[in-house]
Motif scaffolding. Structure first.
Motif, PDB file in Angstrom:
ATOM      1  N   ILE A   1       0.751  -1.188  -0.031  1.00 14.79           N
ATOM      2  CA  ILE A   1       0.017  -0.056  -0.086  1.00 14.79           C
ATOM      3  C   ILE A   1       0.896   1.241   0.120  1.00 14.79           C
ATOM      4  N   GLY A   2       1.986   1.130   0.663  1.00 15.77           N
ATOM      5  CA  GLY A   2       2.821   2.408   0.761  1.00 15.77           C
ATOM      6  C   GLY A   2       3.439   2.481  -0.448  1.00 15.77           C
ATOM      7  N   GLY A   3       3.784   1.375  -1.099  1.00 13.62           N
ATOM      8  CA  GLY A   3       4.850   1.412  -2.265  1.00 13.62           C
ATOM      9  C   GLY A   3       3.932   1.869  -3.234  1.00 13.62           C
ATOM     10  N   LEU A   4       2.440   1.656  -3.391  1.00 13.10           N
ATOM     11  CA  LEU A   4       1.748   2.399  -4.257  1.00 13.10           C
ATOM     12  C   LEU A   4       1.419   3.926  -4.170  1.00 13.10           C
ATOM     13  N   THR A   5       1.292   4.225  -2.855  1.00 14.23           N
ATOM     14  CA  THR A   5       0.531   5.268  -2.431  1.00 14.23           C
ATOM     15  C   THR A   5       1.733   6.591  -2.371  1.00 14.23           C
ATOM     16  N   ASN A   6       2.897   6.085  -1.893  1.00 14.18           N
ATOM     17  CA  ASN A   6       3.911   7.120  -1.780  1.00 14.18           C
ATOM     18  C   ASN A   6       4.392   7.764  -2.950  1.00 14.18           C
ATOM     19  N   PRO A   7       4.719   6.860  -3.929  1.00 16.34           N
ATOM     20  CA  PRO A   7       4.898   7.571  -5.283  1.00 16.34           C
ATOM     21  C   PRO A   7       3.614   8.259  -5.899  1.00 16.34           C
ATOM     22  N   GLY A   8       2.534   7.759  -5.347  1.00 13.85           N
ATOM     23  CA  GLY A   8       1.430   8.391  -5.811  1.00 13.85           C
ATOM     24  C   GLY A   8       1.240   9.758  -5.395  1.00 13.85           C
TER      25      GLY A   8
ATOM     26  N   VAL B   1       1.865   4.609   6.612  1.00 17.71           N
ATOM     27  CA  VAL B   1       1.587   3.129   6.416  1.00 17.71           C
ATOM     28  C   VAL B   1       2.912   2.570   5.852  1.00 17.71           C
ATOM     29  N   THR B   2       3.675   3.453   5.011  1.00 16.53           N
ATOM     30  CA  THR B   2       4.789   2.865   4.551  1.00 16.53           C
ATOM     31  C   THR B   2       5.866   2.526   5.792  1.00 16.53           C
ATOM     32  N   THR B   3       5.771   3.542   6.690  1.00 14.12           N
ATOM     33  CA  THR B   3       6.935   3.446   7.857  1.00 14.12           C
ATOM     34  C   THR B   3       6.650   2.319   8.539  1.00 14.12           C
ATOM     35  N   LEU B   4       5.234   2.243   8.824  1.00  9.28           N
ATOM     36  CA  LEU B   4       4.860   1.005   9.734  1.00  9.28           C
ATOM     37  C   LEU B   4       5.207  -0.490   8.971  1.00  9.28           C
ATOM     38  N   GLY B   5       4.930  -0.413   7.647  1.00  7.47           N
ATOM     39  CA  GLY B   5       5.123  -1.595   6.789  1.00  7.47           C
ATOM     40  C   GLY B   5       6.902  -1.939   6.640  1.00  7.47           C
ATOM     41  N   PHE B   6       7.556  -0.853   6.383  1.00  7.34           N
ATOM     42  CA  PHE B   6       9.062  -1.176   6.335  1.00  7.34           C
ATOM     43  C   PHE B   6       9.654  -1.306   7.636  1.00  7.34           C
ATOM     44  N   GLY B   7       9.131  -0.768   8.528  1.00  6.52           N
ATOM     45  CA  GLY B   7       9.717  -0.852  10.028  1.00  6.52           C
ATOM     46  C   GLY B   7       9.401  -2.183  10.540  1.00  6.52           C
ATOM     47  N   TRP B   8       8.128  -2.765  10.103  1.00  7.76           N
ATOM     48  CA  TRP B   8       7.698  -4.108  10.694  1.00  7.76           C
ATOM     49  C   TRP B   8       8.513  -5.320   9.848  1.00  7.76           C
ATOM     50  N   ILE B   9       8.701  -5.049   8.745  1.00  4.69           N
ATOM     51  CA  ILE B   9       9.320  -6.126   7.837  1.00  4.69           C
ATOM     52  C   ILE B   9      11.127  -5.818   8.234  1.00  4.69           C
ATOM     53  N   GLY B  10      11.449  -4.575   8.463  1.00  6.77           N
ATOM     54  CA  GLY B  10      12.798  -4.574   9.072  1.00  6.77           C
ATOM     55  C   GLY B  10      13.113  -5.418  10.217  1.00  6.77           C
ATOM     56  N   LEU B  11      12.222  -4.978  11.056  1.00 10.09           N
ATOM     57  CA  LEU B  11      12.368  -5.995  12.476  1.00 10.09           C
ATOM     58  C   LEU B  11      12.198  -7.410  12.339  1.00 10.09           C
ATOM     59  N   THR B  12      11.449  -7.822  11.423  1.00 13.74           N
ATOM     60  CA  THR B  12      11.094  -9.314  11.321  1.00 13.74           C
ATOM     61  C   THR B  12      12.595  -9.760  10.747  1.00 13.74           C
ATOM     62  N   LEU B  13      13.040  -9.038   9.693  1.00 16.47           N
ATOM     63  CA  LEU B  13      14.429  -9.478   9.207  1.00 16.47           C
ATOM     64  C   LEU B  13      15.594  -9.520  10.244  1.00 16.47           C
ATOM     65  N   LEU B  14      15.502  -8.426  10.809  1.00 22.89           N
ATOM     66  CA  LEU B  14      16.635  -8.399  11.895  1.00 22.89           C
ATOM     67  C   LEU B  14      16.408  -9.637  13.068  1.00 22.89           C
ATOM     68  N   ASN B  15      15.303  -9.911  13.341  1.00 26.87           N
ATOM     69  CA  ASN B  15      15.056 -10.778  14.377  1.00 26.87           C
ATOM     70  C   ASN B  15      15.277 -12.292  13.784  1.00 26.87           C
ATOM     71  N   HIS B  16      14.942 -12.568  12.517  1.00 30.23           N
ATOM     72  CA  HIS B  16      15.542 -13.681  11.822  1.00 30.23           C
ATOM     73  C   HIS B  16      16.805 -13.777  11.834  1.00 30.23           C
ATOM     74  N   ALA B  17      17.611 -12.726  11.330  1.00 32.72           N
ATOM     75  CA  ALA B  17      19.091 -12.850  11.442  1.00 32.72           C
ATOM     76  C   ALA B  17      19.832 -13.113  12.619  1.00 32.72           C
ATOM     77  N   LEU B  18      19.264 -12.565  13.621  1.00 27.76           N
ATOM     78  CA  LEU B  18      19.702 -12.712  15.092  1.00 27.76           C
ATOM     79  C   LEU B  18      19.449 -13.991  15.881  1.00 27.76           C
ATOM     80  N   SER B  19      18.534 -14.477  15.242  1.00 29.73           N
ATOM     81  CA  SER B  19      17.923 -16.055  15.867  1.00 29.73           C
ATOM     82  C   SER B  19      18.517 -17.211  14.985  1.00 29.73           C
ATOM     83  N   ALA B  20      19.173 -16.713  13.847  1.00 32.52           N
ATOM     84  CA  ALA B  20      19.737 -17.935  13.037  1.00 32.52           C
ATOM     85  C   ALA B  20      21.287 -18.494  13.533  1.00 32.52           C
TER      86      ALA B  20
END
Length: 131
Positions: free
Chosen positions: A78-85, A112-131
């Protein structure tokens, strides 16, 4: 997570559409498009680049093969479509930045963009730290 692929495709179509519009506006001027319909060529270039970056992010997140929260993926798309919009609308409306409705739209899109990217960023970081 397939929403990331669908979103990337929509963004790629936006890239193609903006490329054709810019091409006709500059190389094959058609009365009514350049200067009358398309008011700010440089701002449309900003939208074009932003759509490309957002599509690449979606493809990168999908390609990482890390399980991502579906809601976070939706927020990124949604952010990826609305931000360039924001830039698309501004390219056609020179008074864009002074209108309250577009300020609200821009703020909501940014949140919306910040929440989405932040959430995915934290998920990726958590995945990397738990590996």
């Amino acid at each position: 997570m397939e929403i990331l692929l669908i979103g990337a495709v929509l963004m790629i179509f936006a890239i193609l559409l903006s490329a054709w519009l810019m091409t006709f506006a500059k190389w094959f001027p058609i009365k009514g498009i350049d200067g009358e319909f398309l008011k700010d060529y440089k701002t449309l270039i900003r939208a074009h680049v932003d759509f490309a970056l957002m599509a690449l992010f979606c493809l990168g997140f999908y390609g990482a093969k890390v399980p991502l929260p579906v809601t976070a993926c939706w927020l990124v798309v949604i952010g990826g479509l609305t931000n360039p919009g924001v830039f698309v609308v501004a390219a056609f409306d020179p008074d864009f930045w002074s209108k309250p409705i577009w300020r609200i739209y821009s703020a909501l899109s940014f949140v919306v963009t910040t929440l989405g990217f932040g959430w995915i960023g934290l998920t990726l970081l958590n995945h990397a730290l738990s590996a």
